[in-house]
Design an enzyme around this catalytic site. Structure first.
Site, PDB file in Angstrom:
ATOM      1  N   HIS A  75     -12.925  35.504   2.437  1.00  0.00           N
ATOM      2  CA  HIS A  75     -13.550  34.286   2.977  1.00  0.00           C
ATOM      3  C   HIS A  75     -14.197  34.568   4.336  1.00  0.00           C
ATOM      4  O   HIS A  75     -15.378  34.225   4.561  1.00  0.00           O
ATOM      5  CB  HIS A  75     -12.479  33.195   3.105  1.00  0.00           C
ATOM      6  CG  HIS A  75     -12.995  31.888   3.627  1.00  0.00           C
ATOM      7  ND1 HIS A  75     -13.232  30.802   2.824  1.00  0.00           N
ATOM      8  CD2 HIS A  75     -13.335  31.482   4.884  1.00  0.00           C
ATOM      9  CE1 HIS A  75     -13.691  29.799   3.548  1.00  0.00           C
ATOM     10  NE2 HIS A  75     -13.742  30.188   4.818  1.00  0.00           N
ATOM     11  N   GLU A  76     -13.447  35.182   5.246  1.00  0.00           N
ATOM     12  CA  GLU A  76     -13.984  35.445   6.581  1.00  0.00           C
ATOM     13  C   GLU A  76     -15.119  36.460   6.536  1.00  0.00           C
ATOM     14  O   GLU A  76     -16.102  36.339   7.284  1.00  0.00           O
ATOM     15  CB  GLU A  76     -12.866  35.927   7.513  1.00  0.00           C
ATOM     16  CG  GLU A  76     -11.745  34.915   7.723  1.00  0.00           C
ATOM     17  CD  GLU A  76     -12.238  33.590   8.288  1.00  0.00           C
ATOM     18  OE1 GLU A  76     -13.274  33.590   8.997  1.00  0.00           O
ATOM     19  OE2 GLU A  76     -11.612  32.563   7.995  1.00  0.00           O
ATOM     20  N   PRO A 104     -16.325  15.447  30.853  1.00  0.00           N
ATOM     21  CA  PRO A 104     -15.113  15.796  31.613  1.00  0.00           C
ATOM     22  C   PRO A 104     -15.065  17.286  31.946  1.00  0.00           C
ATOM     23  O   PRO A 104     -15.448  18.128  31.139  1.00  0.00           O
ATOM     24  CB  PRO A 104     -13.970  15.406  30.656  1.00  0.00           C
ATOM     25  CG  PRO A 104     -14.575  14.438  29.691  1.00  0.00           C
ATOM     26  CD  PRO A 104     -16.004  14.832  29.546  1.00  0.00           C
TER      27      PRO A 104
END
Length: 611
Positions: A420-421, A199
């Site tokens: 974490h990042e 699409p």
């Protein structure tokens, strides 16, 4: 238009007849009052009558002074002898005039005219005024939208990023313009062209561009518009569509979402709605066989689910040619962006190449949406032009979702998210995947993302090695490894990372044959999908329970190896992660030169730590 005029004339005639009836009942519109003949004689003897006009048995006249508010009167004369006898007995007497022919005809005609008008009105409502109004009587008519050359206003210059598809369709244009040139050597033009692709890649735009280039009528309809609740309607609409196209030949018929109409038929036949769809499909197959390619009619259809189409549609002589309209590569994205950027006031720092590098996997519709988002962001800040920062923010909004600045994290959660990042970014920089880290943020976005790390691929990739897949899993697990190294606990923030890494490991084992213990064998067939759109739950297991256990163990081992690799990188670069997390907590976002300088200090772990 003519039927509408006739309908208005019926109303006019009815109104005139009603007015005539009222006029007749009120005595031609005079202000006189009707009085008995006996009252007339009394008023005559009292000298109230000023003037009388005799017309047969009718007397009309006026009073000297108004009587009961009336200036004029009308009465019917009674025979003198009878009047004398009635007067002797003090009886009030009068005479009723003959109604005449016109009132009698009106009383007979008005009911008939009323019912005729009602029937005519209901008939028009059922017919709906023609096929385009969708009335009941026109239910078998085609709902195709017809565009002439001036309506289409789309050419190949408006379509970018799909050069191969444009070359394929250029032959269709040449045939429609110069059919004798194609037939010179005995060649036959394809009857049908099927545009296949995900699409948003521009299939409908390509079809309209063919019509615009060839300057021929363009009949556009969706596959779902053929199907109705009434049996036989779909087949009737197919016949009507091709009949209209034959009258306008040379012409193009475009059927969007062909899968709604051409789904593969059941081996056991259908009932109800399924049977109606099969009748419609059968009629389409008959029409494809029934028209000659030299007649100047070309059928173009589009679908993003070719795997479910009926094989009879795709055989030679029907949809002879299938054209893939895929997601554009980097060069194609640059071309598409240049088309859309022409409509926007831009800063000098905007570079289509840089935007294309940040948008791998974007379709043409996605890029058009990106340009619009950037323009809206610039408008929101009352800028005079759209800058590169607006495009960067637009990409983040599309990929990661809207910023949730009102989603406040406590101090501990912000610290965990920052580490974490940074774990993701450091592992990516250490393993050199070819994906440069573009931006790190701890601002929550979308539904569940508490932070995000955006990586920019250096080039388009179409295959990946085992080492690259293992490194990709390690990057996904880098955030979880960083949490474990700094806080000595595991949180729910890595749920999406675990899901993605597990899927990569499962595909490596079951589809790519990358587990040595299981050999070069696939244990999971290709899903029933197209271009990344999977259909879960449709695969059938063809191996034993013992093999299933080996597959589970191999998946677990691959994920564990990726975890060990990520943990080794994190423990080697604890100082870099800590410094980056502190800056993230202060600034909430790191990008540009500051991020590049920080990640340049990342060290690779020793080979012994990686094994």
């Amino acid at each position: 238009m003519e039927s509408t005029g006739r309908f208005r004339y019926v109303y006019i005639i009815l109104a005139l007849l009603a007015a005539l009836f009222v006029w007749n009942q009120l005595g031609g519109g005079s202000t006189s009052t009707s009085i008995p003949y006996s009252a007339f004689e009394v008023q005559l003897e009292e000298g109230k009558i000023a003037r009388v006009v005799v017309q047969g048995d009718q007397l009309e006249g006026s009073y000297k002074e108004p009587v009961d508010g009336h200036d004029r009167f009308v009465t019917q004369r009674v025979d003198d002898a009878l009047a004398e006898r009635l007067r002797a007995h003090e009886v009030e007497y009068s005479r009723r005039a003959d109604s005449g022919l016109m009132p009698a005809l009106l009383w007979l005609a008005l009911p008939a005219l009323f019912f005729f008008g009602l029937w005519f009105f209901l008939l028009r409502r059922m017919a709906g005024g023609g096929a385009r109004d969708g009335g009941l009587m026109a239910i078998g008519k085609s709902k195709a939208k017809i565009f002439v050359e001036t309506d289409t206003r789309v050419t190949f210059a408006d379509v970018a990023g799909v050069d191969e598809a444009k070359l394929e369709l250029a032959e269709i244009v040449e045939f429609l313009k110069h059919p004798q040139k194609t037939a010179r050597l005995g060649a036959r033009m394809p009857k049908g062209v099927l545009l296949v692709g995900p699409p948003g890649t521009g299939k409908t735009l390509l079809a309209r561009a063919v019509a615009g280039e060839a300057s021929v009528p363009f009949f556009s309809i969706s596959g779902s518009e053929f199907v109705e609740m009434f049996v036989g309607v779909g087949a009737a609409r197919v016949r009507d569509l091709f009949e209209q196209a034959r009258k306008s030949a040379p012409a193009i018929i475009f059927i969007d979402e062909l899968d709604a109409l051409g789904r593969a038929r059941s081996a056991f036949g259908g009932t109800g709605g399924s049977d109606e769809k099969e009748q419609t499909l059968n009629q389409l197959l008959v029409e494809l066989d029934g028209f000659d390619a030299s007649s100047g009619i070309v059928l173009i259809a589009a679908t993003n689910r070719p795997e479910i189409l009926d094989p009879a549609l795709l055989r030679a002589g029907r949809f002879d040619r299938q054209v893939l309209v895929d997601r554009p590569d980097k060069a194609g994205r640059v071309q598409i962006l240049e088309v859309h950027l022409r409509k926007v006031q831009l800063d000098e720092d905007v570079d289509a190449g840089r935007i294309a590098a940040l948008t791998p996997g974007f379709t043409g519709a996605d890029l058009a949406n990106l340009v619009n988002e950037a323009a809206l962001l610039a408008t929101r800040r009352d800028a005079l032009s759209v800058g590169m920062n607006d495009f960067n923010e637009g990409i983040e909004r599309i990929i990661a979702g809207l910023e949730k600045k009102n989603r406040l994290l406590n101090a501990f959660e912000r610290e965990v998210v920052a580490h974490h990042e940074m774990g993701h970014a450091v592992v990516s920089a250490a393993l050199a995947l070819g994906h440069a880290v573009h931006k790190i943020s701890i601002i929550p976005r979308g539904i569940g993302a508490l932070g995000y790390t955006i990586q920019r691929p250096l080039d388009d990739r179409y295959l990946m090695t085992r080492d690259e897949l293992e490194a990709k899993m390690a990057v996904l697990l880098g955030g979880r490894a960083s949490e474990d190294a700094f806080f000595h606990h595991l949180s729910t923030g890595a749920a999406d990372d675990l899901d993605k890494s597990t899927n990569i490991a499962r595909n490596m084992v079951t589809r790519y044959g990358m587990a040595p213990a299981l050999g070069h064998v696939t244990y999971d067939s290709e899903p029933a999908s197209f271009l990344g759109q999977t259909a879960p739950g449709l695969s059938q297991r063809t191996y034993s329970e013992a093999t299933a256990r080996e597959i589970d163990c191999a998946i677990r081992d691959l994920v564990h190896e990726a975890w060990e690799q990520a943990h080794a990188v994190v423990t080697t670069n604890l100082d870099v992660i800590k410094a980056g997390a502190e800056r993230l907590l202060e600034q909430e976002t790191l990008d540009g030169d500051e991020l590049a300088a920080l990640l340049a200090t990342v060290r690779k772990p020793a080979p012994a730590d990686l094994t």
